[in-house]
Scaffold this active site. Structure first.
Site: not given
Length: 498
Positions: A253-255, A258
């Site tokens: 999810g962070d990837r 970002s």
């Protein structure tokens, strides 16, 4: 891009502990993990910032950092990743997530750090950073940074595209964000979507409800291995399928968030940004997840090891002193150096520095750092002994040993009000020329220079010792510590130091 990409949110310290299980505990029927390796990394908003920096972007992270060893560790890891840290004070402890893994699979997750602390006020530099950003990613992990009133006002006012990665325990997105990126359970929870209908229909209802409630331009609900569903102002959603991918999904999810943020910073359409984010998140999972995607400089950061020095040496000691002084409204002073052979010039500088505030923390180059700066024959005195000698001085309250060539990571964590540099007072070099000045400006601190005692030099001492000469020919001190402080204050005032 007109400015840096700014990531704003809660940062955690994540640790993956790999091991083998070959037996059960004798006093309870649970597996015993024999640790074989461990890796620390920034988690939460910190991981999103690391991912963005690894893709070549200039990244600044606005987050809250506690005055403890975990906070110091985060500062070192973020610096290794090339992320500029703009730290807000954080009451309490650094939140940590420890995953115990066997053959790549999680056996148990251990969370520690307690309830969320209260983030402190952002500096003017932080507010300017948000205003001048090329894009902003709000990576909310429900621990308070995304809810800070001053930060929310800055987010609402910026002209940069804002991506909001929400958390069920966090606040609503500020009105007008370009893109919100909840995952499927988060969207259902936040929108209070009733059960019923197909999966895509439920995701669409959730996305449209959140888009209207938050006045967001678009909401993309991530669907794991099935890609994402994007809802604009129109009634027909865009479904972006994902290529097949299996593996560790931690950090996917962070990837996703970002990647979408970087795409918007480059001027991509929201639909293009979501398609790129789905492709990158799928490749991330298929490529081995966070273990493979973590940049090599971050993986290479060794745990801090304190040898000798007593209870006044190390991140724990430094954090405790700084927290106590801040709580009392005092002034934190820091200085740094190798201090290889402690001499009268060092002592004069340290005494002068201590008189500028209510505590003095010395940032001490480790043995590896000294060797990198001065050559393989240095240091003469190992870091444990150097730390012990410094800590024994009455003017030094704590010693923090760092491995990097510069103290940027240590300063970003300590956030001293004043950074003191020893120098030749007559050289005309101004405090504004110090490389640390830009770092101190992130939280409103400032730098000053105090003069050396004439003729005092570790390098000259070593040369004299090797040549068989004594040091009796050195000139007498030209300034005592009180005179050094007086001249420093006059000089700083003349140059406009706060």
């Amino acid at each position: 891009m007109r400015g840096p990409v700014v990531v704003l949110g809660d940062t955690l310290l994540d640790r993956d502990v790999e091991g083998l299980v070959n037996r059960l505990c004798p006093d309870s029927p649970v597996p015993v993990l024999d640790e074989t390796s461990s890796v620390d990394r920034p988690g939460g908003a910190g991981l999103a910032a690391v991912f963005a920096a690894a893709q070549g972007a200039e990244v600044a992270l606005v987050t809250a950092v506690a005055d403890d060893a975990g906070g110091a560790r985060l500062g070192t890891l973020l610096a290794a990743a090339g992320v500029r840290l703009y730290a807000l004070p954080l009451a309490g402890a650094t939140p940590e997530k420890v995953r115990l893994r066997v053959r790549g699979r999680v056996l148990l997750r251990h969370d520690r750090g307690g309830a969320a602390g209260v983030p402190g006020q952002p500096s003017d530099a932080v507010l300017r950073l948000i205003a001048d950003a090329s894009a902003v990613l709000v990576s909310d992990y429900g621990r308070g940074v995304a809810g800070h009133p001053a930060l929310r006002a800055a987010l609402a006012a910026t002209r940069a595209p804002v991506v909001w990665d929400p958390h069920p325990r966090g606040p609503a997105a500020v009105p007008g964000v370009h893109l919100a990126t909840p995952n499927e359970p988060e969207a259902r929870d936040l929108a209070k979507t009733p059960p019923g209908g197909s999966r895509l229909a439920a995701a669409s209802r959730s996305a449209q409800a959140l888009r209207r409630r938050w006045q967001a331009r678009a909401v993309a609900v991530t669907l794991g291995g099935d890609g994402a569903l994007l809802c604009h102002a129109g009634s027909t959603p865009l479904v972006v399928p994902a290529p097949p991918a299996e593996g560790d999904t931690c950090g996917a999810g962070d990837r996703f968030a970002s990647t979408a943020t970087l795409a918007l910073a480059r001027g991509a359409l929201v639909s293009e940004a979501v398609q790129e984010a789905v492709a990158q998140a799928s490749a991330y999972v298929a490529g081995g997840g966070v273990a493979a995607a973590l940049p090599a400089p971050v993986r290479a950061v060794a745990p801090a090891v304190v040898t000798g020095g007593g209870d006044r040496v190390g991140a724990g000691a430094a954090g405790e002193v700084v927290a106590r002084v801040r709580a009392a409204g005092g002034t934190v002073v820091a200085t740094g150096g190798c201090f290889d052979l402690l001499h009268a010039g060092h002592v004069a500088t340290l005494q002068a520095a201590r008189q500028l505030g209510d505590c003095l923390v010395v940032c001490l180059n480790s043995d590896a750092s000294v060797a990198g700066l001065k050559g393989p024959e240095r240091p003469v005195v190992p870091q444990g002994d150097r730390g012990r000698l410094l800590a024994a001085l009455g003017c030094v309250d704590a010693v923090l040993i760092f491995d990097e060539p510069t103290p940027e990571a240590a300063l970003s964590w300590l956030r001293p009000d004043i950074w003191v540099k020893g120098g030749d007072y007559a050289s005309g070099g101004g405090a504004e020329t110090l490389p640390e000045s830009e770092i101190l400006a992130r939280w409103g601190g400032h730098t000053v220079v105090v003069p050396y005692l004439d003729g005092r030099s570790t390098t000259d001492m070593i040369a004299a010792a090797r040549a068989g000469r004594g040091s009796g020919g050195w000139p007498a001190p030209t300034l005592d510590p009180a005179e050094a402080v007086a001249q420093t204050v006059v000089r700083s005032t003349a140059k406009g130091a706060r």
